[in-house]
Scaffold this motif. Structure first.
Motif, PDB file in Angstrom:
ATOM      1  N   LYS A 134       0.837  -1.208   0.000  1.00 10.39           N
ATOM      2  CA  LYS A 134       0.000   0.000   0.000  1.00 10.39           C
ATOM      3  C   LYS A 134       0.874   1.262   0.000  1.00 10.39           C
ATOM      4  CE  LYS A 134      -3.988   1.771   2.446  1.00 10.39           C
ATOM      5  NZ  LYS A 134      -4.756   1.761   3.676  1.00 10.39           N
ATOM      6  N   ALA A 135       1.933   1.222   0.800  1.00  9.50           N
ATOM      7  CA  ALA A 135       2.824   2.391   0.896  1.00  9.50           C
ATOM      8  C   ALA A 135       3.492   2.667  -0.451  1.00  9.50           C
ATOM      9  CB  ALA A 135       3.881   2.143   1.971  1.00  9.50           C
ATOM     10  N   LEU A 136       3.902   1.596  -1.138  1.00  9.02           N
ATOM     11  CA  LEU A 136       4.564   1.771  -2.439  1.00  9.02           C
ATOM     12  C   LEU A 136       3.571   2.242  -3.482  1.00  9.02           C
ATOM     13  CD1 LEU A 136       6.754  -1.474  -2.395  1.00  9.02           C
ATOM     14  CD2 LEU A 136       7.478   0.855  -1.853  1.00  9.02           C
ATOM     15  N   LYS A 137       2.385   1.667  -3.424  1.00  7.53           N
ATOM     16  CA  LYS A 137       1.346   2.015  -4.394  1.00  7.53           C
ATOM     17  C   LYS A 137       1.021   3.509  -4.351  1.00  7.53           C
ATOM     18  CE  LYS A 137      -3.455   0.833  -5.433  1.00  7.53           C
ATOM     19  NZ  LYS A 137      -4.542  -0.092  -5.118  1.00  7.53           N
ATOM     20  N   ARG A 138       1.043   4.062  -3.159  1.00  9.56           N
ATOM     21  CA  ARG A 138       0.702   5.475  -3.022  1.00  9.56           C
ATOM     22  C   ARG A 138       1.729   6.379  -3.726  1.00  9.56           C
ATOM     23  NH1 ARG A 138       1.886   9.793  -0.189  1.00  9.56           N
ATOM     24  NH2 ARG A 138       3.389   8.848   1.226  1.00  9.56           N
ATOM     25  N   VAL A 139       3.007   6.044  -3.588  1.00  8.25           N
ATOM     26  CA  VAL A 139       4.025   6.992  -4.067  1.00  8.25           C
ATOM     27  C   VAL A 139       4.505   6.733  -5.498  1.00  8.25           C
ATOM     28  CG1 VAL A 139       4.823   7.570  -1.747  1.00  8.25           C
ATOM     29  CG2 VAL A 139       5.950   5.716  -3.008  1.00  8.25           C
ATOM     30  N   GLU A 179       3.080 -16.221  -5.141  1.00 11.27           N
ATOM     31  CA  GLU A 179       2.685 -15.468  -3.961  1.00 11.27           C
ATOM     32  C   GLU A 179       2.936 -13.973  -4.095  1.00 11.27           C
ATOM     33  OE1 GLU A 179       3.440 -15.491   0.838  1.00 11.27           O
ATOM     34  OE2 GLU A 179       4.899 -16.369  -0.494  1.00 11.27           O
ATOM     35  N   LEU A 180       4.093 -13.660  -4.660  1.00 11.85           N
ATOM     36  CA  LEU A 180       4.425 -12.250  -4.760  1.00 11.85           C
ATOM     37  C   LEU A 180       3.500 -11.534  -5.742  1.00 11.85           C
ATOM     38  CD1 LEU A 180       6.317 -10.352  -3.491  1.00 11.85           C
ATOM     39  CD2 LEU A 180       7.984 -10.797  -5.263  1.00 11.85           C
ATOM     40  N   VAL A 181       3.127 -12.237  -6.767  1.00 16.45           N
ATOM     41  CA  VAL A 181       2.195 -11.650  -7.734  1.00 16.45           C
ATOM     42  C   VAL A 181       0.898 -11.273  -7.037  1.00 16.45           C
ATOM     43  CG1 VAL A 181       0.864 -12.078  -9.815  1.00 16.45           C
ATOM     44  CG2 VAL A 181       3.204 -12.904  -9.662  1.00 16.45           C
ATOM     45  N   SER A 182       0.490 -12.113  -6.094  1.00 16.74           N
ATOM     46  CA  SER A 182      -0.785 -11.845  -5.443  1.00 16.74           C
ATOM     47  C   SER A 182      -0.716 -10.622  -4.538  1.00 16.74           C
ATOM     48  CB  SER A 182      -1.248 -13.061  -4.638  1.00 16.74           C
ATOM     49  OG  SER A 182      -0.410 -13.235  -3.531  1.00 16.74           O
ATOM     50  N   CYS A 183       0.485 -10.228  -4.153  1.00 19.07           N
ATOM     51  CA  CYS A 183       0.555  -9.031  -3.312  1.00 19.07           C
ATOM     52  C   CYS A 183       1.199  -7.882  -4.081  1.00 19.07           C
ATOM     53  CB  CYS A 183       1.308  -9.315  -2.015  1.00 19.07           C
ATOM     54  SG  CYS A 183       3.053  -9.557  -2.205  1.00 19.07           S
ATOM     55  N   GLN A 184       1.206  -8.006  -5.396  1.00 19.51           N
ATOM     56  CA  GLN A 184       1.822  -6.947  -6.189  1.00 19.51           C
ATOM     57  C   GLN A 184       1.068  -5.626  -6.035  1.00 19.51           C
ATOM     58  OE1 GLN A 184       0.947  -6.839 -10.524  1.00 19.51           O
ATOM     59  NE2 GLN A 184       0.100  -8.827 -10.071  1.00 19.51           N
ATOM     60  N   VAL A 185       1.804  -4.586  -6.250  1.00 14.63           N
ATOM     61  CA  VAL A 185       1.209  -3.262  -6.187  1.00 14.63           C
ATOM     62  C   VAL A 185       0.744  -2.925  -7.587  1.00 14.63           C
ATOM     63  CG1 VAL A 185       1.649  -0.888  -5.546  1.00 14.63           C
ATOM     64  CG2 VAL A 185       2.962  -2.714  -4.503  1.00 14.63           C
ATOM     65  N   ASN A 186      -0.509  -2.826  -7.778  1.00 12.19           N
ATOM     66  CA  ASN A 186      -0.989  -2.592  -9.127  1.00 12.19           C
ATOM     67  C   ASN A 186      -2.130  -1.593  -9.105  1.00 12.19           C
ATOM     68  OD1 ASN A 186      -1.966  -2.666 -11.680  1.00 12.19           O
ATOM     69  ND2 ASN A 186      -1.673  -4.867 -11.934  1.00 12.19           N
TER      70      ASN A 186
END
Ligand SMILES: C[S@@+](CC[C@H](N)C(=O)[O-])C[C@H]1O[C@@H](n2cnc3c(N)ncnc32)[C@H](O)[C@@H]1O
Length: 189
Positions: A134-139, A179-186
């Motif tokens: 979430k933090a990465l997605k924001r910036v 697994e990482l794909v499922s938590c990717q920032v998109n």
């Protein structure tokens, strides 16, 4: 936004690979450069670049060798010693600060490129991974690229004699489960 993980079979999404190969080996740059070329993201001097959990700042310094502008490079780490080292080793115009990725003091949609090298595996808790995403997605900008370079399921085999690592029970990502794909920032999805 496109997420790249180094080492994933499908190559579009980033996955994990062992620390030695990933964090301190030239091969990671082969993949990063290829990804930038494929996406036609070659104007490195114009991009704002963030590396949260930058450690000694090696990744950012390498990007400046590819013409990234030091003034547009931002490194962040919770370790003051790491940031002191970054400041010592890097061009003075690069931006380094002590701080947590969970508390990014940047405007929304700031970065064209974010590199997380060895950061995701610092967190074992699923909630932390979600908070991190979430933090990465924001910036990151809508058309930004997130590179995730991290350990994978081969890590315990390669490092089975490393007691410190085994005690720490590092989280790693299973490429087969995606697994990482499922938590990717998109931002699109
Ligand atoms: C495995 S090291 C990777 C260093 C560097 N990125 C590299 O590839 O060489 C992980 C780094 O993440 C930092 N770190 C851990 N938790 C963090 C957080 N919440 N916010 C920012 N940095 C963090 C650690 O201090 C450490 O320097």
């Amino acid at each position: 936004m496109v997420t790249f993980t180094y080492g994933h079979e499908k190559s579009r999404f980033l996955d994990a690979i062992d620390l030695y190969r990933c964090f301190n080996n030239y091969r990671i740059w082969k993949y990063i450069i290829a990804a930038l070329l494929v996406l036609n993201k070659t104007q490195l001097s114009e991009y704002k670049i963030l590396e949260p959990g930058c450690g000694g700042g090696e990744k950012l310094r390498f990007l400046t060798e590819l013409r990234a502008n030091p003034e547009n490079c931002y490194g962040l780490d919770t370790s003051k010693r790491a940031i002191d080292l970054c400041k010592y080793l890097s061009p003075s115009t690069m931006n380094f600060q002590v701080g947590s990725v969970f508390d990014l003091a940047f405007e929304n949609n700031t970065f064209d490129i974010i590199i997380c090298s060895g950061l995701f595996s610092c967190f074992n808790d699923d909630n932390d991974i979600k908070r991190l995403s979430k933090a990465l997605k924001r910036v990151i900008k809508d058309d930004g690229i997130l590179f995730i370079v991290d350990i994978n399921e081969n890590f315990p085999i390669i490092y089975e004699k490393n007691e410190v690592t085994m005690q720490k029970k590092l989280r790693y990502f299973d490429s087969k489960k995606g697994e990482l794909v499922s938590c990717q920032v998109n931002k699109v999805g």
